[in-house]
Write an enzyme that holds these catalytic residues in place. Structure first.
Site, PDB file in Angstrom:
ATOM      1  N   GLY A  31      -0.449  -8.685  -1.182  1.00 54.89           N
ATOM      2  CA  GLY A  31       1.020  -8.382  -0.740  1.00 54.89           C
ATOM      3  C   GLY A  31       1.405  -8.678   0.472  1.00 54.89           C
ATOM      4  CG  LEU A  33       3.859 -12.054  -1.024  1.00 53.03           C
ATOM      5  CD1 LEU A  33       4.347 -12.390  -2.208  1.00 53.03           C
ATOM      6  CD2 LEU A  33       2.104 -12.404  -1.117  1.00 53.03           C
ATOM      7  CG  HIS A  37       0.219 -14.424   1.407  1.00 57.63           C
ATOM      8  ND1 HIS A  37       0.728 -13.522   2.327  1.00 57.63           N
ATOM      9  CD2 HIS A  37      -1.063 -14.000   1.032  1.00 57.63           C
ATOM     10  CE1 HIS A  37      -0.120 -12.809   2.407  1.00 57.63           C
ATOM     11  NE2 HIS A  37      -1.326 -13.068   1.728  1.00 57.63           N
ATOM     12  CD  GLN A  61     -10.283  -7.001   0.005  1.00 57.83           C
ATOM     13  OE1 GLN A  61     -10.380  -7.181  -1.369  1.00 57.83           O
ATOM     14  NE2 GLN A  61      -9.903  -7.782   0.787  1.00 57.83           N
ATOM     15  CG  MET A 184       1.604 -17.686   9.563  1.00 53.80           C
ATOM     16  SD  MET A 184       2.987 -18.320   8.572  1.00 53.80           S
ATOM     17  CE  MET A 184       3.832 -19.461   9.646  1.00 53.80           C
ATOM     18  NE  ARG A 187      -6.251  -5.909   8.603  1.00 54.26           N
ATOM     19  CZ  ARG A 187      -7.084  -6.336   7.421  1.00 54.26           C
ATOM     20  NH1 ARG A 187      -7.324  -7.574   7.065  1.00 54.26           N
ATOM     21  NH2 ARG A 187      -7.666  -5.453   6.739  1.00 54.26           N
TER      22      ARG A 187
HETATM   23  O1  PAF Z   1      -7.374 -12.580   0.782  1.00 53.03           O
HETATM   24  C1  PAF Z   1      -6.852 -11.491   0.437  1.00 53.03           C
HETATM   25  O2  PAF Z   1      -5.930 -11.150   0.565  1.00 53.03           O
HETATM   26  C2  PAF Z   1      -7.978 -10.620  -0.582  1.00 53.03           C
HETATM   27  O3  PAF Z   1      -9.247 -10.538   0.093  1.00 53.03           O
HETATM   28  C3  PAF Z   1      -8.191 -11.053  -1.905  1.00 53.03           C
HETATM   29  C4  PAF Z   1      -8.704 -12.217  -2.115  1.00 53.03           C
HETATM   30  C5  PAF Z   1      -6.688 -10.860  -2.447  1.00 53.03           C
HETATM   31  C6  PAF Z   1      -8.716  -9.959  -2.719  1.00 53.03           C
HETATM   32  O4  PAF Z   1      -8.354  -8.442  -2.697  1.00 53.03           O
END
Ligand code: PAF
Length: 285
Positions: A31, A33, A37, A61, A184, A187
């Protein structure tokens, strides 16, 4: 646009499309975005009959001291952007459906996961590989799209796909940059104006190192020294996790430029409290 929250429903929906002989392009995201993206999503739309996007902030993660709680969330704006692009299906599952009580199965890509970002983010790539494997299993895509900015992630995912014989083409798309070169990233929102200006140091240092690499005459150790020195010139850099010249497939640091046809120059550092990564791939053939 259909919004699906339940994994089983997602799986049925995608399988029905595939049974009709349609190709499916999948873009996994967390998200918030941005244009980076959106470029992956547009490419998935161009290259496939159907484009499916997931928005899921994957808790496994993130390390215990990382920014999971503060990670940027803007669901309304994400949904609006995806509607505008004409996306067919958005998968936005809840945590407890992706990781129900008793969840105990993880995917570990040995070796690659411990290098570069893995040195300071132990467990990060285990979390990425596990969620991507789950998402690929739920969507059965023809192609899955990832950005080159997260280069190590793409190497780990490619290896997982190869090792587990997953039937998907992994497509890696170029990093999108702001006008001043900053890659881009969701963060970037954390940076205040001074930090935002300081963040241009990543691309500047990478470009300088790439130019010196192509000019010849410096060893990987010399180039690494140059890269590190350039990053340290920026006073708002509070930590350099790594600055490295690596083999693009093994991610091993190079001892000798002749060892690789393509050299990955990669950096991870903190500006204030924000961790940023970036890289350039240099073809020296
Ligand atoms: O790159 C990301 O945004 C994330 O690491 C992913 C691939 C969506 C996995 O959570």
């Amino acid at each position: 646009m259909e919004i699906i929250r339940i994994p089983g429903v997602m799986q049925d929906t995608c399988r029905k499309q595939l049974q009709k002989g349609r190709s499916l392009g999948f873009v996994p995201t967390m998200g918030a975005l941005h244009a980076g993206h959106l470029s992956l999503i547009k490419r998935a739309q161009r290259e496939n009959d159907i484009a499916v996007v997931s928005v899921f902030i994957n808790p496994i993660q993130f390390g215990p001291s990382e920014d999971l709680a503060a990670y940027p969330r803007d669901v309304d704006s994400d949904v609006a952007k995806l509607r505008e692009l004409g996306i067919d299906t958005l998968f936005m599952p809840d945590n407890n459906l992706m990781y129900p009580g008793g969840f105990a199965t993880y995917i570990q890509v040995d070796g690659l996961s411990g290098k570069l970002c893995g040195m300071t983010r132990p467990g990060h790539f285990r979390g990425v590989a596990t969620v991507v494997a789950k998402l690929l299993n739920l969507t059965s895509p023809t192609r899955a799209y990832f950005g080159q900015k997260d280069f190590q992630q793409t190497v780990v995912i490619r290896r997982m796909v190869r090792d587990l014989n997953l039937n998907v083409e992994v497509v890696v798309c170029p990093t999108l940059r702001e006008e001043d070169g900053l890659a881009m990233s969701s963060r970037n929102q954390y940076l205040n104006p001074e930090e935002r200006a300081a963040a241009t140091v990543l691309h500047r240092a990478l470009t300088l190192t790439a130019e010196r690499l192509l000019a010849g005459g410096l060893s990987p150790a010399g180039l690494k020294e140059l890269l590190t020195a350039e990053l340290k010139k920026e006073t708002l850099v509070t930590a350099i996790d790594y600055a490295a010249l690596c083999h693009a497939e093994t991610l091993e640091e190079l001892q000798d430029i002749g060892q690789a046809k393509e050299v990955l120059i990669a950096v991870a550092l903190k500006i204030g409290r924000t961790r940023l990564i970036d890289n350039l791939m240099v073809n020296i053939d």
